[in-house]
Motif scaffolding. Structure first.
Motif, PDB file in Angstrom:
ATOM      1  N   TRP A 128       5.702  -6.796  -2.704  1.00 32.97           N
ATOM      2  CA  TRP A 128       5.603  -5.814  -1.972  1.00 32.97           C
ATOM      3  C   TRP A 128       5.420  -3.696  -2.752  1.00 32.97           C
ATOM      4  CZ3 TRP A 128       4.280  -7.117   1.738  1.00 32.97           C
ATOM      5  CH2 TRP A 128       4.910  -8.182   2.731  1.00 32.97           C
ATOM      6  N   HIS A 129       4.113  -2.704  -2.211  1.00 33.92           N
ATOM      7  CA  HIS A 129       5.053  -1.614  -2.468  1.00 33.92           C
ATOM      8  C   HIS A 129       5.544  -1.103  -1.432  1.00 33.92           C
ATOM      9  CE1 HIS A 129       3.588   1.428  -5.327  1.00 33.92           C
ATOM     10  NE2 HIS A 129       2.935   2.277  -3.928  1.00 33.92           N
ATOM     11  N   THR A 130       6.281  -0.286  -2.174  1.00 34.64           N
ATOM     12  CA  THR A 130       7.327   0.615  -0.470  1.00 34.64           C
ATOM     13  C   THR A 130       6.515   1.621  -1.523  1.00 34.64           C
ATOM     14  OG1 THR A 130       8.818   0.482  -2.187  1.00 34.64           O
ATOM     15  CG2 THR A 130       7.889  -1.088   0.021  1.00 34.64           C
ATOM     16  N   ALA A 131       7.053   3.401  -0.462  1.00 36.15           N
ATOM     17  CA  ALA A 131       7.060   4.154  -0.338  1.00 36.15           C
ATOM     18  C   ALA A 131       7.071   5.344   1.000  1.00 36.15           C
ATOM     19  CB  ALA A 131       5.247   4.572  -0.061  1.00 36.15           C
ATOM     20  N   VAL A 132       8.259   6.672   0.437  1.00 31.47           N
ATOM     21  CA  VAL A 132       8.797   6.467   2.015  1.00 31.47           C
ATOM     22  C   VAL A 132       8.271   8.018   2.344  1.00 31.47           C
ATOM     23  CG1 VAL A 132      10.594   8.649   2.231  1.00 31.47           C
ATOM     24  CG2 VAL A 132      10.527   6.000   0.853  1.00 31.47           C
ATOM     25  N   LYS A 190       4.961  13.595   3.796  1.00 34.55           N
ATOM     26  CA  LYS A 190       3.736  13.757   2.485  1.00 34.55           C
ATOM     27  C   LYS A 190       4.443  11.925   1.983  1.00 34.55           C
ATOM     28  CE  LYS A 190       2.965  17.916  -0.540  1.00 34.55           C
ATOM     29  NZ  LYS A 190       4.751  19.029   0.284  1.00 34.55           N
ATOM     30  N   GLU A 191       3.891  10.998   1.829  1.00 41.04           N
ATOM     31  CA  GLU A 191       4.078   9.781   1.048  1.00 41.04           C
ATOM     32  C   GLU A 191       4.402  10.066  -0.170  1.00 41.04           C
ATOM     33  OE1 GLU A 191       1.808   5.818   0.381  1.00 41.04           O
ATOM     34  OE2 GLU A 191       1.168   6.813   1.955  1.00 41.04           O
ATOM     35  N   TYR A 192       6.074   9.387  -0.667  1.00 42.49           N
ATOM     36  CA  TYR A 192       6.304   9.139  -1.490  1.00 42.49           C
ATOM     37  C   TYR A 192       6.812   8.375  -2.391  1.00 42.49           C
ATOM     38  CZ  TYR A 192       7.808  14.088  -0.708  1.00 42.49           C
ATOM     39  OH  TYR A 192       7.652  15.953  -0.654  1.00 42.49           O
ATOM     40  N   TYR A 193       6.482   7.822  -3.715  1.00 41.91           N
ATOM     41  CA  TYR A 193       6.908   6.299  -4.248  1.00 41.91           C
ATOM     42  C   TYR A 193       6.563   6.786  -5.918  1.00 41.91           C
ATOM     43  CZ  TYR A 193       1.427   7.424  -4.503  1.00 41.91           C
ATOM     44  OH  TYR A 193       0.428   7.722  -4.962  1.00 41.91           O
ATOM     45  N   PHE A 194       7.054   5.695  -7.209  1.00 39.41           N
ATOM     46  CA  PHE A 194       6.753   5.913  -7.643  1.00 39.41           C
ATOM     47  C   PHE A 194       6.708   4.585  -8.146  1.00 39.41           C
ATOM     48  CE2 PHE A 194       9.805   3.806 -11.390  1.00 39.41           C
ATOM     49  CZ  PHE A 194       9.992   4.781 -12.595  1.00 39.41           C
ATOM     50  N   VAL A 195       5.974   5.053 -10.160  1.00 35.23           N
ATOM     51  CA  VAL A 195       4.296   4.291 -10.213  1.00 35.23           C
ATOM     52  C   VAL A 195       4.586   4.149 -11.711  1.00 35.23           C
ATOM     53  CG1 VAL A 195       2.956   3.692  -8.440  1.00 35.23           C
ATOM     54  CG2 VAL A 195       2.668   6.015 -10.269  1.00 35.23           C
ATOM     55  N   GLY A 196       3.718   3.883 -12.599  1.00 32.99           N
ATOM     56  CA  GLY A 196       3.709   4.003 -13.660  1.00 32.99           C
ATOM     57  C   GLY A 196       3.514   5.402 -14.442  1.00 32.99           C
ATOM     58  N   GLU A 197       2.593   6.289 -13.694  1.00 31.26           N
ATOM     59  CA  GLU A 197       2.480   7.873 -13.899  1.00 31.26           C
ATOM     60  C   GLU A 197       4.370   8.410 -13.566  1.00 31.26           C
ATOM     61  OE1 GLU A 197      -0.761   8.533 -12.215  1.00 31.26           O
ATOM     62  OE2 GLU A 197      -2.038   7.298 -13.612  1.00 31.26           O
ATOM     63  N   GLY A 198       5.801   8.027 -13.073  1.00 32.96           N
ATOM     64  CA  GLY A 198       6.223   8.624 -12.257  1.00 32.96           C
ATOM     65  C   GLY A 198       6.044   9.098 -10.846  1.00 32.96           C
ATOM     66  N   ILE A 199       6.824   9.562 -10.357  1.00 31.74           N
ATOM     67  CA  ILE A 199       7.397  10.383  -9.314  1.00 31.74           C
ATOM     68  C   ILE A 199       6.045  11.138  -8.792  1.00 31.74           C
ATOM     69  CG2 ILE A 199       8.679  11.310  -7.180  1.00 31.74           C
ATOM     70  CD1 ILE A 199      10.959  10.556  -9.208  1.00 31.74           C
ATOM     71  N   ASN A 200       5.386  10.535  -7.465  1.00 28.57           N
ATOM     72  CA  ASN A 200       3.942  10.651  -7.314  1.00 28.57           C
ATOM     73  C   ASN A 200       4.156  11.058  -5.672  1.00 28.57           C
ATOM     74  OD1 ASN A 200       2.435  11.195  -9.388  1.00 28.57           O
ATOM     75  ND2 ASN A 200       1.692   8.817  -9.234  1.00 28.57           N
ATOM     76  N   HIS A 201       3.069  11.856  -4.887  1.00 30.26           N
ATOM     77  CA  HIS A 201       2.894  12.188  -3.708  1.00 30.26           C
ATOM     78  C   HIS A 201       1.556  12.405  -3.197  1.00 30.26           C
ATOM     79  CE1 HIS A 201       2.635  16.329  -3.334  1.00 30.26           C
ATOM     80  NE2 HIS A 201       2.913  16.422  -4.356  1.00 30.26           N
ATOM     81  N   CYS A 202       1.087  12.651  -2.232  1.00 26.05           N
ATOM     82  CA  CYS A 202       0.130  12.630  -1.774  1.00 26.05           C
ATOM     83  C   CYS A 202      -0.274  12.141  -0.168  1.00 26.05           C
ATOM     84  CB  CYS A 202      -0.852  11.209  -2.109  1.00 26.05           C
ATOM     85  SG  CYS A 202      -0.652   9.207  -1.040  1.00 26.05           S
ATOM     86  N   PRO A 203      -1.025  13.012   0.842  1.00 27.17           N
ATOM     87  CA  PRO A 203      -0.705  13.007   2.076  1.00 27.17           C
ATOM     88  C   PRO A 203      -0.345  11.268   3.257  1.00 27.17           C
ATOM     89  CG  PRO A 203      -2.316  14.184   1.583  1.00 27.17           C
ATOM     90  CD  PRO A 203      -2.286  13.332   0.274  1.00 27.17           C
TER      91      PRO A 203
END
Length: 178
Positions: free
Chosen positions: A37-41, A46-59
């Motif tokens: 599982w990968h999750t995003a809020v 906006k869709e917010y998530y944490f990955v190896g590049e830090g906290i990101n967002h996108c539509p």
């Protein structure tokens, strides 16, 4: 007393294995896993998530259904449509306050160098943000997955390799850093 605005909060859940975990986990781990599982809020559009590049967002991917036909539009992660969406409730936290909180997290708890596939990942981030916004946790089958995998001999053997994996589905880093 003035009426307050409330905003829907959703959890987007993606299976990174695209169904392979369900098929191979009994053979490899000796137990059934339904997904990796990968999750995003999703809140405030906006869709917010944490990955190896830090906290990101996108539509976020948006769904419209007509007689069970689902058509998605927008969205920017290469993960495609989420496998499921969980309604986490509503928040009264305005976008400005959320962004201040996320920038603070990006500079401390969820900075680029803190990502770890098992111990500090997208799901721990989603859980913390869900608690901040709604007071609710994300489903335990998601947060318990790392310990389930590591409780098996195969999971323990693979841990050094799996610790080196970083998930980066794209998006915009909230601090502008990469």
């Amino acid at each position: 007393m003035e009426p307050t605005d409330s905003y829907p909060v959703k959890l987007y859940i993606y299976d990174l294995s695209k169904g392979m975990a369900r098929q191979l986990s009994p053979l490899m781990l000796g137990k059934q896993l339904d997904g990796i599982w990968h999750t995003a809020v999703v809140v405030h559009g906006k869709e917010y998530y944490f990955v190896g590049e830090g906290i990101n967002h996108c539509p976020p991917v948006r769904f419209s259904s007509i007689l069970l036909y689902i058509h998605s539009t927008e969205g920017c992660t290469p993960l495609g449509e989420p496998d499921s969406v969980v309604d986490l409730g509503f928040t009264e936290v305005p976008e400005e306050i959320l962004m201040e909180h996320l920038i603070s997290l990006a500079e401390s708890t969820y900075s680029v160098d803190k990502y770890n596939l098992f111990d500090h990942n997208c799901n721990t981030f989603s859980n913390e943000v869900a608690q901040f916004l709604t007071g609710r946790n994300i489903p335990s089958y998601i947060t318990d997955l790392p310990s389930e995998v590591l409780s098996t001999p195969f999971g323990q053997a693979l841990r050094p390799l799996l610790d080196s994996i970083v998930i980066n589905p794209g998006g915009n880093n909230i601090t502008g850093q990469r």
